[in-house]
Design a protein around this motif. Structure first.
Motif, PDB file in Angstrom:
ATOM      1  N   MET A 143       0.842  -1.167   0.000  1.00 34.12           N
ATOM      2  CA  MET A 143       0.000   0.000   0.000  1.00 34.12           C
ATOM      3  C   MET A 143       0.890   1.233   0.000  1.00 34.12           C
ATOM      4  N   VAL A 144       0.527   2.190  -0.822  1.00 36.33           N
ATOM      5  CA  VAL A 144       1.270   3.436  -0.919  1.00 36.33           C
ATOM      6  C   VAL A 144       0.836   4.364   0.215  1.00 36.33           C
ATOM      7  N   THR A 145       1.793   5.037   0.801  1.00 39.34           N
ATOM      8  CA  THR A 145       1.513   6.003   1.851  1.00 39.34           C
ATOM      9  C   THR A 145       1.971   7.368   1.374  1.00 39.34           C
ATOM     10  N   PHE A 146       1.140   8.383   1.619  1.00 36.34           N
ATOM     11  CA  PHE A 146       1.534   9.732   1.255  1.00 36.34           C
ATOM     12  C   PHE A 146       0.903  10.715   2.227  1.00 36.34           C
ATOM     13  N   GLU A 147       1.396  11.928   2.194  1.00 38.00           N
ATOM     14  CA  GLU A 147       0.903  12.986   3.065  1.00 38.00           C
ATOM     15  C   GLU A 147       0.258  14.059   2.208  1.00 38.00           C
ATOM     16  N   VAL A 148      -0.864  14.590   2.681  1.00 43.54           N
ATOM     17  CA  VAL A 148      -1.570  15.618   1.934  1.00 43.54           C
ATOM     18  C   VAL A 148      -2.092  16.670   2.913  1.00 43.54           C
ATOM     19  N   ASP A 149      -2.050  17.929   2.488  1.00 44.25           N
ATOM     20  CA  ASP A 149      -2.618  19.012   3.287  1.00 44.25           C
ATOM     21  C   ASP A 149      -4.045  19.248   2.820  1.00 44.25           C
ATOM     22  N   LEU A 150      -4.981  19.219   3.759  1.00 40.79           N
ATOM     23  CA  LEU A 150      -6.391  19.428   3.443  1.00 40.79           C
ATOM     24  C   LEU A 150      -6.874  20.739   4.055  1.00 40.79           C
ATOM     25  N   PRO A 151      -7.781  21.413   3.370  1.00 36.10           N
ATOM     26  CA  PRO A 151      -8.399  22.587   3.986  1.00 36.10           C
ATOM     27  C   PRO A 151      -9.151  22.160   5.251  1.00 36.10           C
ATOM     28  N   ASP A 152      -9.253  23.074   6.209  1.00 34.13           N
ATOM     29  CA  ASP A 152      -9.940  22.770   7.466  1.00 34.13           C
ATOM     30  C   ASP A 152     -11.362  22.267   7.236  1.00 34.13           C
ATOM     31  N   ARG A 153     -12.045  22.815   6.244  1.00 34.92           N
ATOM     32  CA  ARG A 153     -13.426  22.424   5.960  1.00 34.92           C
ATOM     33  C   ARG A 153     -13.518  20.940   5.592  1.00 34.92           C
ATOM     34  N   ILE A 154     -12.612  20.477   4.752  1.00 34.62           N
ATOM     35  CA  ILE A 154     -12.638  19.077   4.335  1.00 34.62           C
ATOM     36  C   ILE A 154     -12.263  18.175   5.502  1.00 34.62           C
ATOM     37  N   ASP A 155     -11.282  18.584   6.282  1.00 36.26           N
ATOM     38  CA  ASP A 155     -10.891  17.812   7.459  1.00 36.26           C
ATOM     39  C   ASP A 155     -12.072  17.680   8.424  1.00 36.26           C
ATOM     40  N   SER A 156     -12.804  18.773   8.619  1.00 39.71           N
ATOM     41  CA  SER A 156     -13.979  18.748   9.496  1.00 39.71           C
ATOM     42  C   SER A 156     -15.075  17.852   8.936  1.00 39.71           C
ATOM     43  N   ASP A 157     -15.249  17.881   7.610  1.00 43.88           N
ATOM     44  CA  ASP A 157     -16.256  17.019   6.975  1.00 43.88           C
ATOM     45  C   ASP A 157     -15.923  15.546   7.198  1.00 43.88           C
ATOM     46  N   ILE A 158     -14.655  15.201   7.058  1.00 42.61           N
ATOM     47  CA  ILE A 158     -14.242  13.799   7.274  1.00 42.61           C
ATOM     48  C   ILE A 158     -14.506  13.399   8.720  1.00 42.61           C
ATOM     49  N   ASP A 159     -14.158  14.262   9.662  1.00 48.34           N
ATOM     50  CA  ASP A 159     -14.442  13.971  11.074  1.00 48.34           C
ATOM     51  C   ASP A 159     -15.938  13.788  11.308  1.00 48.34           C
ATOM     52  N   ARG A 160     -16.746  14.620  10.675  1.00 51.34           N
ATOM     53  CA  ARG A 160     -18.202  14.533  10.840  1.00 51.34           C
ATOM     54  C   ARG A 160     -18.725  13.210  10.284  1.00 51.34           C
ATOM     55  N   PHE A 161     -18.224  12.783   9.123  1.00 48.32           N
ATOM     56  CA  PHE A 161     -18.647  11.499   8.555  1.00 48.32           C
ATOM     57  C   PHE A 161     -18.350  10.347   9.511  1.00 48.32           C
ATOM     58  N   VAL A 162     -17.169  10.387  10.112  1.00 49.74           N
ATOM     59  CA  VAL A 162     -16.777   9.321  11.059  1.00 49.74           C
ATOM     60  C   VAL A 162     -17.649   9.397  12.307  1.00 49.74           C
ATOM     61  N   ASP A 163     -17.849  10.604  12.833  1.00 51.37           N
ATOM     62  CA  ASP A 163     -18.676  10.773  14.039  1.00 51.37           C
ATOM     63  C   ASP A 163     -20.110  10.328  13.812  1.00 51.37           C
ATOM     64  N   GLN A 164     -20.626  10.528  12.605  1.00 50.00           N
ATOM     65  CA  GLN A 164     -22.003  10.131  12.287  1.00 50.00           C
ATOM     66  C   GLN A 164     -22.117   8.633  12.025  1.00 50.00           C
ATOM     67  N   GLY A 165     -20.991   7.937  11.955  1.00 52.37           N
ATOM     68  CA  GLY A 165     -21.025   6.500  11.709  1.00 52.37           C
ATOM     69  C   GLY A 165     -21.028   6.122  10.244  1.00 52.37           C
ATOM     70  N   ASP A 166     -20.814   7.093   9.351  1.00 55.34           N
ATOM     71  CA  ASP A 166     -20.746   6.780   7.927  1.00 55.34           C
ATOM     72  C   ASP A 166     -19.526   5.920   7.616  1.00 55.34           C
ATOM     73  N   PHE A 167     -18.472   6.085   8.414  1.00 56.32           N
ATOM     74  CA  PHE A 167     -17.246   5.303   8.271  1.00 56.32           C
ATOM     75  C   PHE A 167     -16.783   4.896   9.662  1.00 56.32           C
ATOM     76  N   LEU A 168     -16.038   3.809   9.740  1.00 57.12           N
ATOM     77  CA  LEU A 168     -15.572   3.317  11.038  1.00 57.12           C
ATOM     78  C   LEU A 168     -14.446   4.170  11.604  1.00 57.12           C
ATOM     79  N   ASN A 169     -13.608   4.736  10.709  1.00 59.86           N
ATOM     80  CA  ASN A 169     -12.489   5.557  11.173  1.00 59.86           C
ATOM     81  C   ASN A 169     -12.037   6.480  10.038  1.00 59.86           C
ATOM     82  N   ARG A 170     -11.122   7.397  10.357  1.00 60.86           N
ATOM     83  CA  ARG A 170     -10.647   8.370   9.371  1.00 60.86           C
ATOM     84  C   ARG A 170      -9.952   7.702   8.189  1.00 60.86           C
ATOM     85  N   GLU A 171      -9.150   6.690   8.470  1.00 62.28           N
ATOM     86  CA  GLU A 171      -8.422   6.016   7.390  1.00 62.28           C
ATOM     87  C   GLU A 171      -9.389   5.438   6.364  1.00 62.28           C
ATOM     88  N   GLN A 172     -10.423   4.765   6.846  1.00 63.37           N
ATOM     89  CA  GLN A 172     -11.406   4.188   5.932  1.00 63.37           C
ATOM     90  C   GLN A 172     -12.153   5.281   5.168  1.00 63.37           C
TER      91      GLN A 172
END
Length: 76
Positions: free
Chosen positions: A1-30
């Motif tokens: 598996m390839v690993t890389f680092e990316v800078d995300l705008p705060d809005r997108i980072d918050s959206d990903i956290d919200r998806f995980v908190d709502q149970g749409d995904f099990l964790n941030r990686e997924q």
């Protein structure tokens, strides 16, 4: 598996956290993996990846998730 680092705008980072908190995904990686897959599939040339595109891919990925907290032990 390839690993890389990316800078995300705060809005997108918050959206990903919200998806995980709502149970749409099990964790941030997924969440990140699934969302990147959807984005790449949406930009596939016509005829390539058509089976993977669309809402069915997203809903199937969400439906396939299993929340360990929802497991029920056998009754005592």
């Amino acid at each position: 598996m390839v690993t890389f680092e990316v800078d995300l705008p705060d809005r997108i980072d918050s959206d990903i956290d919200r998806f995980v908190d709502q149970g749409d995904f099990l964790n941030r990686e997924q969440a990140i993996e699934e969302l990147l897959t959807l984005g790449v599939s949406a930009h596939a040339p016509t005829g390539e990846g058509e089976e993977e595109m669309g809402e069915n891919l997203f809903t199937q990925a969400v439906n396939d998730q299993q929340d360990p907290a929802s497991y029920q032990d056998d009754p005592l």
